[in-house]
Design an enzyme around this catalytic site. Structure first.
Site, mmCIF file in Angstrom:
data_model
loop_
_atom_site.group_PDB
_atom_site.id
_atom_site.type_symbol
_atom_site.label_atom_id
_atom_site.label_comp_id
_atom_site.label_asym_id
_atom_site.label_seq_id
_atom_site.Cartn_x
_atom_site.Cartn_y
_atom_site.Cartn_z
ATOM 1 N N LYS A 64 0.884 -1.164 -0.145
ATOM 2 C CA LYS A 64 0.047 -0.133 -0.033
ATOM 3 C C LYS A 64 0.879 1.278 0.047
ATOM 4 O O LYS A 64 1.917 1.214 0.781
ATOM 5 C CB LYS A 64 -0.794 -0.087 1.030
ATOM 6 C CG LYS A 64 -1.731 0.938 1.312
ATOM 7 C CD LYS A 64 -3.097 0.833 0.806
ATOM 8 C CE LYS A 64 -4.152 1.887 0.574
ATOM 9 N NZ LYS A 64 -3.885 2.916 -0.679
ATOM 10 N N LYS B 70 4.890 2.182 8.255
ATOM 11 C CA LYS B 70 3.691 3.154 8.886
ATOM 12 C C LYS B 70 2.516 2.214 8.976
ATOM 13 O O LYS B 70 1.839 2.164 9.892
ATOM 14 C CB LYS B 70 3.584 4.077 7.497
ATOM 15 C CG LYS B 70 2.489 5.081 7.976
ATOM 16 C CD LYS B 70 2.387 6.199 6.740
ATOM 17 C CE LYS B 70 3.525 6.760 6.163
ATOM 18 N NZ LYS B 70 3.244 7.770 5.402
ATOM 19 N N LYS C 236 5.569 2.455 -2.890
ATOM 20 C CA LYS C 236 5.331 3.903 -3.164
ATOM 21 C C LYS C 236 5.532 3.906 -4.943
ATOM 22 O O LYS C 236 6.206 3.328 -5.350
ATOM 23 C CB LYS C 236 6.401 4.717 -2.392
ATOM 24 C CG LYS C 236 6.030 6.184 -2.479
ATOM 25 C CD LYS C 236 4.937 6.393 -1.229
ATOM 26 C CE LYS C 236 4.811 7.818 -1.122
ATOM 27 N NZ LYS C 236 4.072 7.878 0.127
ATOM 28 N N THR D 268 -5.147 12.395 6.887
ATOM 29 C CA THR D 268 -3.622 12.732 7.348
ATOM 30 C C THR D 268 -3.683 13.846 8.229
ATOM 31 O O THR D 268 -3.183 13.794 9.174
ATOM 32 C CB THR D 268 -2.706 13.107 6.113
ATOM 33 O OG1 THR D 268 -3.119 12.031 5.103
ATOM 34 C CG2 THR D 268 -1.285 12.868 6.542
ATOM 35 N N ASN E 143 -2.852 19.271 1.397
ATOM 36 C CA ASN E 143 -3.763 18.488 1.906
ATOM 37 C C ASN E 143 -3.564 18.132 3.368
ATOM 38 O O ASN E 143 -4.482 17.908 4.316
ATOM 39 C CB ASN E 143 -3.706 17.125 1.069
ATOM 40 C CG ASN E 143 -4.705 16.242 1.671
ATOM 41 O OD1 ASN E 143 -4.391 15.087 2.562
ATOM 42 N ND2 ASN E 143 -5.819 16.148 1.356
ATOM 43 N N SER F 113 -7.377 5.003 4.078
ATOM 44 C CA SER F 113 -7.183 4.337 2.927
ATOM 45 C C SER F 113 -7.945 3.000 3.113
ATOM 46 O O SER F 113 -8.528 2.411 2.320
ATOM 47 C CB SER F 113 -5.865 4.492 2.472
ATOM 48 O OG SER F 113 -5.718 5.774 1.368
HETATM 49 N N1 GLU Z 1 0.533 8.898 0.393
HETATM 50 C C1 GLU Z 1 0.146 8.817 1.762
HETATM 51 C C2 GLU Z 1 1.006 8.407 2.826
HETATM 52 O O1 GLU Z 1 2.252 8.709 2.466
HETATM 53 C C3 GLU Z 1 -1.166 7.887 1.764
HETATM 54 C C4 GLU Z 1 -0.791 6.367 1.463
HETATM 55 C C5 GLU Z 1 -2.040 5.610 1.286
HETATM 56 O O2 GLU Z 1 -3.070 5.970 1.612
HETATM 57 O O3 GLU Z 1 -1.865 4.491 0.733
HETATM 58 O O4 GLU Z 1 0.776 7.776 3.506
#
Ligand code: GLU
Length: 424
Positions: free
Chosen positions: A78, A102, A114, A198, A229, A358
């Site tokens: 993810k 995370k 990513k 976030t 955001n 998410s």
């Molecule tokens: N891009 C966000 C992060 O760095 C969200 C990632 C997601 O929701 O999968 O945590």
């Protein structure tokens, strides 16, 4: 000068090395098996593609696209997709590893990944961005999957790009599979509360840390760097909890007002001003470099990586740092903050609210049943509080900073996945 190019001297260092430095430190402290460490020091899969796009002027430009899957030991991978000029394989690799940690910290059944495209989305037309997003989705058709790898927004992307990517992916597979991507607009299967998630996670973590520090929200001030955001929602939600926001800034301008900034006025301003703060009159404009070191109790770096460095860490006046951005503090700055007694809620905990919601979006997509915003927020807050507490406890158990404690907490979970699933 751009507000967010503070101390760029260190931005050229390898970000993945910064991840490895923390990973190694945590592994040593918790006695992680060298086998598991070795697995996690190496991303599982790295894909790089060339995306030829017909620009509005009729010429073809070729963009670099990336997707790195760091781990799938706790579930499908993810992580977001960023559109920015500094996207490169090292940065994507670092961000993918952070996603693994995370998701583990937030107790989500996911590994980490990513993606990114090296481009300047601000300099591109909507049509060009749509073609680029669709080309990227096509090229990643064998990587993405609802139970394989699930992308989401990150810097430079939003629900709009997610909807294009979803549509293209659905066309390729011939199935409507909304859970293959999260952070979607509500109309195409997004979750209520995802946009603000976030920032909401930053707020919940800030309140949890203040409680441990015996400080009341109504007695503290905060500076928030970034008004996109993450930063704008964080500033709004912190202000709603009674915290006085004395400084804000984005890539166009920074502002300070010791009497407090009216965040609602700032939000109204950016809504009518092309989403940027330049020209805001509700506070005194200050130099970009001053924002992070200005007087405040809580500092939220909510924009770019590598902004808290050996050059400015000793000048930071905040007692608490809550990392809304990914990687805002360099490993060299960590000991300086620790020596000063500054508590730093690390990125892999502080900004995990986004991926947490998410996950809720993915669960709702799979069930085909949608929750109210209150349900989402309540479940989110609870998950964040549990994650914060586990890491706080590990700071005592291992006598270490919250950052290393967060890595340890993540590694304790991922270690089980690596061992149980085994190797060839
Ligand atoms: N891009 C966000 C992060 O760095 C969200 C990632 C997601 O929701 O999968 O945590």
């Amino acid at each position: 000068m751009s507000t967010q190019t503070v101390n760029n001297a260190q931005a050229h260092e390898s970000m993945f090395d910064a991840v490895l430095a923390r990973l190694d430190a945590a592994a040593k402290l918790m006695n992680l098996s060298s086998d598991v460490l070795n697995v996690l020091r190496n991303p599982q899969r790295e894909v790089k593609v060339s995306l030829p796009i017909t620009m509005d002027n009729g010429k073809i430009e070729v963009f670099e696209g990336y997707r790195t899957v760091h781990s799938t030991h706790l579930g499908p991978s993810k992580g977001g997709i960023r559109y920015a000029m500094d996207v490169n394989s090292d940065e994507v690799r670092a961000l993918a590893a952070w996603m693994s940690f995370k998701c583990a910290v937030a107790n989500l059944p996911y590994g980490g990944a990513k993606g990114g495209i090296k481009c300047d989305p601000r300099a591109m037309s909507v049509g060009e961005l749509e073609r680029l997003s669709r080309a990227y989705a096509q090229s990643m058709k064998d990587v993405f999957g609802v139970n394989r790898d699930i992308p989401a927004p990150d810097m430079g992307t939003s629900g709009r790009e997610m909807a294009w990517i979803l549509d293209e992916f659905n066309k390729v597979t011939g199935e409507d599979s909304p859970g293959v991507i999260t952070g979607k607009p509500i109309a195409v299967g997004g979750s209520l509360g995802r946009d603000a998630a976030t920032g909401r996670g930053v707020m919940v973590n800030t309140l949890a840390a203040l409680k441990k520090m015996n400080l009341k929200p109504t007695e503290v001030t905060a500076v928030v760097q970034g008004f996109g955001n993450v930063g704008s929602h964080a500033a709004r939600l912190l202000a709603e909890k009674g915290i006085k926001i004395v400084g804000i800034g984005d890539h166009t301008a920074s502002f300070y007002n010791s009497n407090g900034i009216d965040i609602k006025a700032a939000l109204d301003f950016v809504a009518k001003n092309n989403r940027v703060l330049k020209g805001f009159t509700g506070a005194t404009e200050i130099n970009a470099n001053e924002l992070l070191i200005s007087k405040c109790d809580v500092l939220v770096p909510g924009a770019l990586q590598n902004v808290i460095t050996i050059d400015n860490a000793s000048k930071i006046q905040a007692k608490l740092i809550v990392e809304g951005a990914n990687g805002p503090t360099t490993p060299e700055a960590d000991p300086i903050l620790n020596e000063k007694g500054i508590i730093c809620v690390p990125d892999i905990l502080a900004n995990s609210g986004g991926v947490t919601v998410s996950y809720f979006e993915w669960v709702q997509n799979k069930a085909g049943y949608y929750w109210t915003e209150d349900e989402v927020n309540t479940k989110h807050d609870l998950k964040m509080e549990i994650a914060f507490e586990a890491i706080w406890n590990n700071t005592t158990t291992y006598k270490t900073s919250m950052r290393i404690a967060a890595y340890i907490t993540a590694l304790q979970k991922i270690e089980q996945g690596v061992k149980l699933k085994g190797a060839f």
